[in-house]
Design a protein around this motif. Structure first.
Motif, short mmCIF file in Angstrom:
data_model
loop_
_atom_site.label_atom_id
_atom_site.label_comp_id
_atom_site.label_asym_id
_atom_site.label_seq_id
_atom_site.Cartn_x
_atom_site.Cartn_y
_atom_site.Cartn_z
N VAL A 132 72.10 18.86 37.42
CA VAL A 132 73.40 19.00 36.78
C VAL A 132 74.42 18.02 37.34
O VAL A 132 74.69 18.00 38.53
N TYR A 168 66.41 21.41 36.31
CA TYR A 168 67.54 20.83 35.58
C TYR A 168 68.54 20.30 36.60
O TYR A 168 69.05 21.03 37.44
N VAL A 177 67.66 24.52 39.67
CA VAL A 177 68.86 23.79 39.29
C VAL A 177 69.30 22.95 40.48
O VAL A 177 69.39 23.45 41.60
N VAL A 217 71.19 26.52 30.84
CA VAL A 217 70.15 26.56 31.86
C VAL A 217 69.10 27.60 31.48
O VAL A 217 67.90 27.37 31.59
N SER A 239 68.76 17.19 29.20
CA SER A 239 68.25 18.48 28.72
C SER A 239 67.26 18.28 27.57
O SER A 239 66.32 19.05 27.41
N LEU A 266 72.28 20.78 42.08
CA LEU A 266 73.73 20.69 41.95
C LEU A 266 74.30 19.48 42.69
O LEU A 266 73.85 19.14 43.76
N TYR A 292 78.97 22.83 33.75
CA TYR A 292 77.70 23.16 33.10
C TYR A 292 77.67 24.64 32.72
O TYR A 292 78.27 25.49 33.37
N ASN A 329 79.86 20.95 42.47
CA ASN A 329 79.36 22.25 42.00
C ASN A 329 79.24 23.25 43.14
O ASN A 329 78.63 24.30 42.97
N PHE A 341 68.18 14.89 34.27
CA PHE A 341 69.55 15.18 33.87
C PHE A 341 69.63 15.36 32.36
O PHE A 341 70.62 15.87 31.84
#
Length: 276
Positions: free
Chosen positions: A131, A129, A149, A141, A113, A151, A136, A155, A111
Motif C-alpha cells: 500500500v 498487497y 499488507v 484489501v 491491485s 505499509l 487505502y 500508514n 502495488f
C-alpha cells in the motif's frame, strides 16, 4: 531463523531485494547466499520484464540485478517473495515459471491491485498487497483476498494497524524505511520486516530484546527486594505487640502469614495499631 519476541510473537526477517545486493559481484546473486547464511526467513526480489525475459530490477532507473531464473538457483528452500513491479506481468505465468524451478512457498506482492486480482490462488501461494496511499480502503484489501499488507511510513497510524489486526491480516512495514521506523512497526505487532543487512538487523534486534529483558529483571528484582523489606519490617513490629493486643482494626482484613495477599494489598490497606 524466525526471531521470537518477548510477547511470544515471532518476527519474520525478509531479505529486501535479496539483501545487501550491492555486495554482489556482477550478476551472480551471491548476496542471496549471504542473506541465507545470516538467517533470512524469506528472500524478496523485484520482478520486471525486459525483452520477454523476467529480470530482477527495482525500478526502471535502477540497474538490472540479472535474470530471475539465475536468481532462483540461489534461493534454496526458504519462501520466495516476488514483488511485481510491472503492471503488464501476468502473475500466473510468473508463478508457472517459478514452479518449474522451485516448490518453495511463494509470496506474490504488488502495488497494482489489478495484478493481484488475476492471481489464481493455489496451495502454497500467499498474496501480499503493498500500500502506497494512507487512504487505502480495507474493503479493497478484503476484496483482493490478500494474506498480507505492506505499509509505508505514513500508514503507521495506530487505527490502521488495529483494523488489520482485527481483520486477522498480517502486516509488515515497507522495505524503504529506516531501522528505527521498522522497530516502531515491530512494537505495534508487525509480523515481518524487510531488511537489507540481515546480520546487522538481527544483531541489533537481539541486543534490544536482551536489554529489555535485563531491565525488566532489574525492576522486578528491585520490587521484590522492597516488598521483602516491608514484610520483614512488619514482622519485626509484630514481635513487640502482645498476643492479646494484636490488630483490632484492619480494612480489608490482612493475614500477615499470607505474604502474597499482603503484598497485593499494601497499596490499599490502612492498618491501625489500636491497642485494647
Amino acid at each position: 531463523m524466525v526471531i521470537k519476541l518477548q510477547n511470544n510473537s515471532e518476527i519474520i526477517i525478509i531479505a529486501h531485494r535479496g539483501g545487501k545486493y550491492w555486495k554482489g559481484k556482477g550478476k551472480n546473486f551471491n548476496y542471496i547466499s549471504e542473506s541465507l547464511h545470516h538467517g533470512a526467513d524469506v528472500i524478496e526480489l523485484d520482478v520486471r520484464v525486459k525483452e520477454n525475459k523476467y529480470i530482477v530490477q527495482h525500478s526502471k532507473a535502477a540497474l538490472s540485478q540479472g535474470f530471475l531464473e539465475d536468481a532462483l538457483e540461489k534461493i534454496g528452500t526458504v519462501p520466495l517473495y516476488l514483488d511485481i513491479k510491472d503492471p503488464l506481468i501476468d502473475p500466473n505465468d510468473l508463478i508457472k515459471l517459478v514452479r518449474k524451478k522451485l516448490k518453495n512457498q511463494l509470496i506474490i506482492g504488488s502495488f497494482y491491485s489489478a495484478v493481484l486480482k488475476k492471481i489464481k490462488k493455489k496451495k502454497g501461494i500467499i498474496i501480499s498487497y503493498q500500500v502506497y496511499s494512507p487512504l487505502y480502503d480495507l474493503k479493497l484489501v478484503k476484496r483482493l483476498k490478500v494474506d498480507w499488507v505492506v505499509l509505508w511510513n505514513y500508514n503507521i497510524a495506530g487505527w490502521k494497524i488495529k483494523e488489520l489486526q482485527t481483520s486477522g491480516l498480517k502486516f509488515a512495514p515497507a522495505g524503504n524505511l529506516m531501522p528505527r521506523q521498522q522497530m516502531r512497526y515491530v512494537k505495534r505487532g508487525a509480523n515481518a520486516v524487510f531488511v537489507y543487512d540481515i546480520k546487522k538487523f538481527k544483531k541489533n534486534l537481539l541486543k534490544r530484546i536482551t536489554t529489555q529483558e535485563k531491565q525488566q529483571k532489574s525492576v522486578l528484582s528491585l520490587l521484590f527486594s522492597q516488598a521483602s523489606n516491608i514484610y520483614r519490617s512488619l514482622n519485626t513490629v509484630r514481635k513487640f505487640i502482645p498476643n492479646d493486643k494484636l490488630l483490632s482494626q484492619s480494612s480489608p482484613k490482612t493475614n500477615f502469614g499470607n505474604y502474597p495477599h499482603l503484598i497485593a494489598n499494601l497499596s490499599t490497606v490502612k492498618i491501625n495499631f489500636k491497642l485494647k
